[in-house]
Design a protein around this motif. Structure first.
Motif, PDB file in Angstrom:
ATOM      1  N   GLU A  62       0.514  -1.588   0.040  1.00 41.68           N
ATOM      2  CA  GLU A  62       0.241  -0.160  -0.332  1.00 41.68           C
ATOM      3  C   GLU A  62       1.379   0.864  -0.137  1.00 41.68           C
ATOM      4  O   GLU A  62       0.478   2.738  -0.174  1.00 41.68           O
ATOM      5  CB  GLU A  62      -0.797   0.024   1.243  1.00 41.68           C
ATOM      6  CG  GLU A  62       0.000   0.125   2.153  1.00 41.68           C
ATOM      7  CD  GLU A  62       0.135  -1.388   2.881  1.00 41.68           C
ATOM      8  OE1 GLU A  62       0.955  -0.978   4.421  1.00 41.68           O
ATOM      9  OE2 GLU A  62       0.763  -1.809   2.530  1.00 41.68           O
ATOM     10  N   GLY A  63       2.800   0.775   0.074  1.00 40.76           N
ATOM     11  CA  GLY A  63       3.031   2.009   0.501  1.00 40.76           C
ATOM     12  C   GLY A  63       3.176   2.974  -1.037  1.00 40.76           C
ATOM     13  O   GLY A  63       4.645   3.777  -1.315  1.00 40.76           O
ATOM     14  N   LEU A  64       3.071   2.247  -2.566  1.00 44.93           N
ATOM     15  CA  LEU A  64       3.328   2.866  -3.414  1.00 44.93           C
ATOM     16  C   LEU A  64       2.992   4.261  -3.688  1.00 44.93           C
ATOM     17  O   LEU A  64       2.346   4.857  -3.074  1.00 44.93           O
ATOM     18  CB  LEU A  64       2.903   1.763  -4.570  1.00 44.93           C
ATOM     19  CG  LEU A  64       3.910   0.176  -4.268  1.00 44.93           C
ATOM     20  CD1 LEU A  64       3.093  -0.331  -5.048  1.00 44.93           C
ATOM     21  CD2 LEU A  64       5.035   0.101  -4.452  1.00 44.93           C
ATOM     22  N   ARG A  65       3.509   4.998  -4.703  1.00 47.29           N
ATOM     23  CA  ARG A  65       2.714   5.929  -5.535  1.00 47.29           C
ATOM     24  C   ARG A  65       1.656   5.592  -5.433  1.00 47.29           C
ATOM     25  O   ARG A  65       1.318   4.306  -6.905  1.00 47.29           O
ATOM     26  CB  ARG A  65       4.265   6.730  -6.560  1.00 47.29           C
ATOM     27  CG  ARG A  65       4.528   7.194  -6.203  1.00 47.29           C
ATOM     28  CD  ARG A  65       6.037   8.038  -7.484  1.00 47.29           C
ATOM     29  NE  ARG A  65       7.670   8.383  -6.831  1.00 47.29           N
ATOM     30  CZ  ARG A  65       7.265   9.757  -6.696  1.00 47.29           C
ATOM     31  NH1 ARG A  65       6.471   9.904  -6.139  1.00 47.29           N
ATOM     32  NH2 ARG A  65       8.655   9.602  -5.822  1.00 47.29           N
ATOM     33  N   SER A  66       0.567   6.979  -5.769  1.00 50.62           N
ATOM     34  CA  SER A  66      -0.472   6.554  -6.109  1.00 50.62           C
ATOM     35  C   SER A  66      -0.509   7.127  -7.812  1.00 50.62           C
ATOM     36  O   SER A  66       0.237   7.790  -8.667  1.00 50.62           O
ATOM     37  CB  SER A  66      -1.279   7.645  -5.293  1.00 50.62           C
ATOM     38  OG  SER A  66      -1.317   8.575  -5.077  1.00 50.62           O
ATOM     39  N   ASP A  67      -1.261   6.779  -8.198  1.00 57.33           N
ATOM     40  CA  ASP A  67      -1.939   6.767  -9.773  1.00 57.33           C
ATOM     41  C   ASP A  67      -3.032   7.007 -10.486  1.00 57.33           C
ATOM     42  O   ASP A  67      -3.602   7.053 -11.435  1.00 57.33           O
ATOM     43  CB  ASP A  67      -1.077   5.693 -10.445  1.00 57.33           C
ATOM     44  CG  ASP A  67      -1.759   4.314 -10.278  1.00 57.33           C
ATOM     45  OD1 ASP A  67      -3.579   4.223  -9.432  1.00 57.33           O
ATOM     46  OD2 ASP A  67      -1.574   3.170 -10.640  1.00 57.33           O
ATOM     47  N   GLY A  68      -4.048   7.562  -9.043  1.00 57.50           N
ATOM     48  CA  GLY A  68      -5.808   7.523  -9.597  1.00 57.50           C
ATOM     49  C   GLY A  68      -6.427   7.632  -8.600  1.00 57.50           C
ATOM     50  O   GLY A  68      -5.685   7.625  -7.248  1.00 57.50           O
ATOM     51  N   TRP A  69      -7.428   7.643  -8.709  1.00 56.68           N
ATOM     52  CA  TRP A  69      -8.693   7.964  -7.358  1.00 56.68           C
ATOM     53  C   TRP A  69      -9.512   7.290  -7.078  1.00 56.68           C
ATOM     54  O   TRP A  69     -10.146   6.546  -8.553  1.00 56.68           O
ATOM     55  CB  TRP A  69      -9.261   9.493  -7.455  1.00 56.68           C
ATOM     56  CG  TRP A  69      -8.429  10.630  -7.325  1.00 56.68           C
ATOM     57  CD1 TRP A  69      -8.123  10.980  -5.739  1.00 56.68           C
ATOM     58  CD2 TRP A  69      -7.535  11.297  -8.436  1.00 56.68           C
ATOM     59  NE1 TRP A  69      -7.451  11.983  -6.416  1.00 56.68           N
ATOM     60  CE2 TRP A  69      -6.964  12.145  -7.509  1.00 56.68           C
ATOM     61  CE3 TRP A  69      -8.332  11.819  -9.639  1.00 56.68           C
ATOM     62  CZ2 TRP A  69      -6.352  13.142  -7.926  1.00 56.68           C
ATOM     63  CZ3 TRP A  69      -7.833  12.940 -10.215  1.00 56.68           C
ATOM     64  CH2 TRP A  69      -7.355  13.425  -9.815  1.00 56.68           C
ATOM     65  N   ARG A  70      -9.846   6.228  -5.960  1.00 54.75           N
ATOM     66  CA  ARG A  70     -10.851   5.331  -6.482  1.00 54.75           C
ATOM     67  C   ARG A  70     -11.971   6.047  -5.549  1.00 54.75           C
ATOM     68  O   ARG A  70     -13.500   6.136  -5.622  1.00 54.75           O
ATOM     69  CB  ARG A  70     -10.521   4.406  -5.446  1.00 54.75           C
ATOM     70  CG  ARG A  70     -11.598   3.054  -5.416  1.00 54.75           C
ATOM     71  CD  ARG A  70     -11.081   1.599  -5.018  1.00 54.75           C
ATOM     72  NE  ARG A  70     -10.157   1.416  -5.954  1.00 54.75           N
ATOM     73  CZ  ARG A  70      -9.364  -0.130  -6.144  1.00 54.75           C
ATOM     74  NH1 ARG A  70      -9.100  -0.298  -5.178  1.00 54.75           N
ATOM     75  NH2 ARG A  70      -8.386  -0.562  -6.745  1.00 54.75           N
ATOM     76  N   THR A  71     -11.721   6.212  -4.523  1.00 58.15           N
ATOM     77  CA  THR A  71     -12.734   7.166  -3.322  1.00 58.15           C
ATOM     78  C   THR A  71     -12.057   8.619  -3.364  1.00 58.15           C
ATOM     79  O   THR A  71     -10.502   8.543  -3.014  1.00 58.15           O
ATOM     80  CB  THR A  71     -12.751   6.459  -2.081  1.00 58.15           C
ATOM     81  OG1 THR A  71     -11.758   6.495  -1.540  1.00 58.15           O
ATOM     82  CG2 THR A  71     -13.530   4.942  -2.570  1.00 58.15           C
ATOM     83  N   ARG A  72     -12.741   9.054  -2.585  1.00 58.10           N
ATOM     84  CA  ARG A  72     -12.206  10.673  -2.407  1.00 58.10           C
ATOM     85  C   ARG A  72     -11.436  10.883  -0.563  1.00 58.10           C
ATOM     86  O   ARG A  72     -11.949   9.745   0.808  1.00 58.10           O
ATOM     87  CB  ARG A  72     -13.072  11.992  -2.233  1.00 58.10           C
ATOM     88  CG  ARG A  72     -13.310  11.693  -3.699  1.00 58.10           C
ATOM     89  CD  ARG A  72     -12.403  12.473  -4.845  1.00 58.10           C
ATOM     90  NE  ARG A  72     -11.930  13.808  -5.099  1.00 58.10           N
ATOM     91  CZ  ARG A  72     -11.350  14.236  -5.717  1.00 58.10           C
ATOM     92  NH1 ARG A  72     -10.585  13.144  -6.881  1.00 58.10           N
ATOM     93  NH2 ARG A  72     -10.986  15.277  -5.402  1.00 58.10           N
TER      94      ARG A  72
END
Length: 259
Positions: A62-72
């Motif tokens: 879970e500590g990787l870079r985010s690449d988008g949104w699933r929930t706000r």
């Protein structure tokens, strides 16, 4: 295009030298607003979702870079004012933790904008790992709180301003209110996964060590605290209540929007 440029600025300029923020000197002054003689409450919800590209909080996958949104991600605030004008702000953020830096930066804005000081601002987190790191007042968490180690003042300011805005909007939306609270015991929903360490702690003598399965269910804080607040606009009827709950859980708990 503006969003892309903003995202690039946040991500590429995120890492910086660590800097600890001092606790704001101003504290809540004596109540100076006209005293209403009744309990008042205000609530607000503010979107604090940063742009993708930041390191998510956690040491595992879970500590990787985010690449988008699933929930706000949101900051939810509840401001209470008693009959004498004394106020208290409770802010719950969709973050993995709350750092001293976030509290101090947000408190500086809340003090300036509402007169509600840092000594009356309580910020907590839902402990979601779908939130960014990089905002801590401690080097260790900035280095190891994500698989993308760095301290990002731009991320820190973005989140702190969202927390402050939630507190400010809740303070500006106060209405006559009524509240009730209770504390009860909730069993069967949590367990202690580190019974060996628990039993090695000499102060934990209230649970007899030996039966690890029994210890796992007993060596936890099973108290559930629940606060319910209902508000009524001038001349109106009582609105559906907001709930604030506190429970020792490695998950999510806190303010809940009504269905």
């Amino acid at each position: 295009m503006r969003l892309l440029l903003y995202t690039a600025a946040l991500v590429l300029g995120a890492c910086s030298h660590y800097h600890e923020h001092l606790l704001p000197a101003p504290v809540s002054p004596d109540p100076s607003l006209p005293q209403q003689g009744v309990l008042r409450a205000g609530v607000a919800r503010v979107d604090i979702t940063p742009p993708p590209g930041l390191g998510l909080a956690g040491n595992g996958p879970e500590g990787l870079r985010s690449d988008g949104w699933r929930t706000r991600l949101y900051a939810r605030a509840l401001v209470l004012e008693d009959a004498d004008g004394e106020r208290l702000a409770l802010v719950l953020a969709d973050l993995v933790h709350v750092s001293a830096n976030l509290h101090r930066i947000a408190a500086e804005e809340v003090v300036r904008q509402t007169g509600l000081g840092a000594d009356r601002l309580i910020i907590s987190a839902t402990h979601t790992h779908s939130s960014p790191g990089h905002f801590y007042g401690e080097r260790l968490y900035n280095d190891q709180g994500s698989r993308v180690p760095c301290y990002g003042p731009a991320v820190e300011r973005l989140l702190a301003r969202g927390l402050a805005r939630a507190g400010r909007e809740a303070a500006g939306a106060m209405q006559e209110a009524r509240a009730g609270w209770t504390i009860d015991t909730l069993t069967g929903h949590t367990r202690n996964r580190s019974t060996t360490a628990y039993c090695a702690n000499g102060s934990n003598l209230q649970v007899a060590c030996g039966d690890s399965a029994r210890i796992a269910g007993q060596a936890v804080d099973r108290r559930l605290a629940l606060l319910r607040v209902e508000a009524r606009p001038p001349g109106g009827t009582w609105q559906r209540g907001r709930l604030a709950r506190g429970f020792a859980l490695h998950g999510t708990s806190g303010l809940r929007d009504p269905p």
